[in-house]
Design a protein around this motif. Structure first.
Motif, mmCIF file in Angstrom:
data_model
loop_
_atom_site.group_PDB
_atom_site.id
_atom_site.type_symbol
_atom_site.label_atom_id
_atom_site.label_comp_id
_atom_site.label_asym_id
_atom_site.label_seq_id
_atom_site.Cartn_x
_atom_site.Cartn_y
_atom_site.Cartn_z
ATOM 1 N N GLN A 25 30.604 89.652 -126.508
ATOM 2 C CA GLN A 25 29.856 90.803 -126.246
ATOM 3 C C GLN A 25 30.107 91.087 -125.026
ATOM 4 O O GLN A 25 29.965 90.206 -123.851
ATOM 5 C CB GLN A 25 28.281 90.838 -126.407
ATOM 6 N N ASP A 26 30.621 92.584 -124.464
ATOM 7 C CA ASP A 26 30.750 92.971 -122.884
ATOM 8 C C ASP A 26 29.594 93.023 -122.266
ATOM 9 O O ASP A 26 28.657 93.700 -122.769
ATOM 10 C CB ASP A 26 31.593 94.178 -123.043
ATOM 11 N N TRP A 27 29.335 92.319 -121.193
ATOM 12 C CA TRP A 27 28.194 92.513 -120.261
ATOM 13 C C TRP A 27 27.753 93.865 -120.117
ATOM 14 O O TRP A 27 26.631 94.392 -120.229
ATOM 15 C CB TRP A 27 28.566 91.794 -119.206
ATOM 16 N N LYS A 28 28.578 94.920 -119.927
ATOM 17 C CA LYS A 28 28.276 96.305 -119.563
ATOM 18 C C LYS A 28 27.604 96.911 -120.888
ATOM 19 O O LYS A 28 26.702 97.763 -120.636
ATOM 20 C CB LYS A 28 29.678 97.162 -119.495
ATOM 21 N N ASN A 29 27.659 96.431 -122.082
ATOM 22 C CA ASN A 29 26.960 96.865 -123.118
ATOM 23 C C ASN A 29 25.623 96.033 -123.558
ATOM 24 O O ASN A 29 24.827 96.552 -124.465
ATOM 25 C CB ASN A 29 27.799 96.942 -124.497
ATOM 26 N N VAL A 30 25.694 94.931 -122.613
ATOM 27 C CA VAL A 30 24.395 93.952 -123.084
ATOM 28 C C VAL A 30 23.319 94.446 -122.091
ATOM 29 O O VAL A 30 23.335 94.696 -120.926
ATOM 30 C CB VAL A 30 24.777 92.715 -122.802
ATOM 31 N N ASN A 31 22.023 94.810 -122.736
ATOM 32 C CA ASN A 31 20.725 95.189 -121.843
ATOM 33 C C ASN A 31 21.264 96.065 -120.665
ATOM 34 O O ASN A 31 21.129 95.647 -119.444
ATOM 35 C CB ASN A 31 20.296 93.927 -121.168
ATOM 36 N N PRO A 32 21.446 97.357 -121.166
ATOM 37 C CA PRO A 32 22.089 98.433 -120.085
ATOM 38 C C PRO A 32 21.148 98.620 -118.958
ATOM 39 O O PRO A 32 21.253 99.064 -117.927
ATOM 40 C CB PRO A 32 22.164 99.550 -120.764
ATOM 41 N N LYS A 33 19.667 98.280 -119.336
ATOM 42 C CA LYS A 33 18.561 98.575 -118.278
ATOM 43 C C LYS A 33 18.800 97.887 -117.048
ATOM 44 O O LYS A 33 18.418 97.936 -115.862
ATOM 45 C CB LYS A 33 17.187 98.559 -118.825
ATOM 46 N N MET A 34 19.397 96.469 -117.279
ATOM 47 C CA MET A 34 19.533 95.440 -116.205
ATOM 48 C C MET A 34 20.987 95.726 -115.384
ATOM 49 O O MET A 34 21.032 95.331 -114.256
ATOM 50 C CB MET A 34 19.775 93.995 -116.899
ATOM 51 N N ASN A 35 21.697 96.563 -115.910
ATOM 52 C CA ASN A 35 22.973 97.001 -115.345
ATOM 53 C C ASN A 35 22.952 98.446 -114.695
ATOM 54 O O ASN A 35 22.967 99.294 -115.357
ATOM 55 C CB ASN A 35 24.137 97.050 -116.188
ATOM 56 N N HIS A 36 23.476 98.454 -113.332
ATOM 57 C CA HIS A 36 23.700 99.674 -112.655
ATOM 58 C C HIS A 36 25.168 99.570 -112.177
ATOM 59 O O HIS A 36 25.739 98.933 -111.164
ATOM 60 C CB HIS A 36 22.736 99.816 -111.380
ATOM 61 N N ILE A 37 26.012 100.219 -113.042
ATOM 62 C CA ILE A 37 27.546 100.286 -112.737
ATOM 63 C C ILE A 37 27.760 101.099 -111.544
ATOM 64 O O ILE A 37 27.605 102.211 -111.424
ATOM 65 C CB ILE A 37 28.190 101.027 -113.909
ATOM 66 N N LEU A 38 28.490 100.579 -110.438
ATOM 67 C CA LEU A 38 28.796 100.947 -109.362
ATOM 68 C C LEU A 38 30.376 101.457 -109.129
ATOM 69 O O LEU A 38 30.577 102.415 -108.683
ATOM 70 C CB LEU A 38 28.740 99.924 -107.961
ATOM 71 N N ALA A 39 31.072 100.804 -110.068
ATOM 72 C CA ALA A 39 32.546 101.269 -110.208
ATOM 73 C C ALA A 39 33.020 100.642 -111.538
ATOM 74 O O ALA A 39 32.566 99.454 -111.928
ATOM 75 C CB ALA A 39 33.164 100.650 -108.846
ATOM 76 N N ASP A 40 33.829 101.349 -112.228
ATOM 77 C CA ASP A 40 34.359 101.096 -113.431
ATOM 78 C C ASP A 40 35.916 101.398 -113.570
ATOM 79 O O ASP A 40 36.126 102.789 -113.693
ATOM 80 C CB ASP A 40 33.778 101.401 -114.395
ATOM 81 N N THR A 41 36.955 100.706 -113.247
ATOM 82 C CA THR A 41 38.401 100.969 -113.409
ATOM 83 C C THR A 41 38.937 100.421 -114.392
ATOM 84 O O THR A 41 38.415 99.333 -115.131
ATOM 85 C CB THR A 41 38.938 100.901 -111.883
ATOM 86 N N THR A 42 40.384 100.710 -114.296
ATOM 87 C CA THR A 42 41.315 99.842 -115.612
ATOM 88 C C THR A 42 41.367 98.499 -115.231
ATOM 89 O O THR A 42 41.669 97.491 -116.168
ATOM 90 C CB THR A 42 42.541 100.471 -115.438
#
Length: 133
Positions: A25-42
């Motif tokens: 499981q990709d961390w980005k999709n696990v418990n989204p309330k715990m994650n604040h994505i600051l940057a997401d590139t290739t």
């Protein structure tokens, strides 16, 4: 101390109790309330991770990554293979890790834990092939 954290983290954030195929499981999709994505590139994803006291993530893995503690706290990592590690985080600690095997992350302390997680997408976790007998 940074060396010990690097060894203990060994790929820290990921522990949880689900089964996986070749990639977990990709961390980005696990418990989204715990994650604040600051940057997401290739090639990388930078995330501010926030765990409340007693909060646990779902089972997940991480590609190779860098971690920087923003607060003090007690992080408990429960690996799918049954092993557990406790890490006493101190604000300003950092570590670099190879891809992390399946795990669940738990805030085992009384204060909110915050850390920066920078994952290198080109170096994903790949579940080892089992040997046939």
């Amino acid at each position: 101390m940074k060396r010990n954290l690097s060894i203990m983290l060994g790929g820290i954030f990921a522990p949880f109790l689900l089964s996986f195929g070749a990639n977990a499981q990709d961390w980005k999709n696990v418990n989204p309330k715990m994650n604040h994505i600051l940057a997401d590139t290739t090639f990388l994803r930078a995330t501010e991770v926030i765990l409340q006291p007693g909060e646990k993530s779902d089972m997940h893995t991480h590609p190779a990554h860098f971690v920087y503690a923003l607060t003090d706290g007690k992080l408990i990592v429960h690996y799918k293979d049954g092993k557990t590690e406790t890490i006493e985080l101190k604000a300003g600690m950092s570590a670099v890790s190879a891809p992390e095997r399946p795990h669940v992350s738990e805030n085992g302390g009384t204060n909110t834990i915050k850390f920066l997680l920078v994952e290198l997408k080109e170096h994903p976790y790949v579940e080892p092939k089992t040997k046939k007998k």
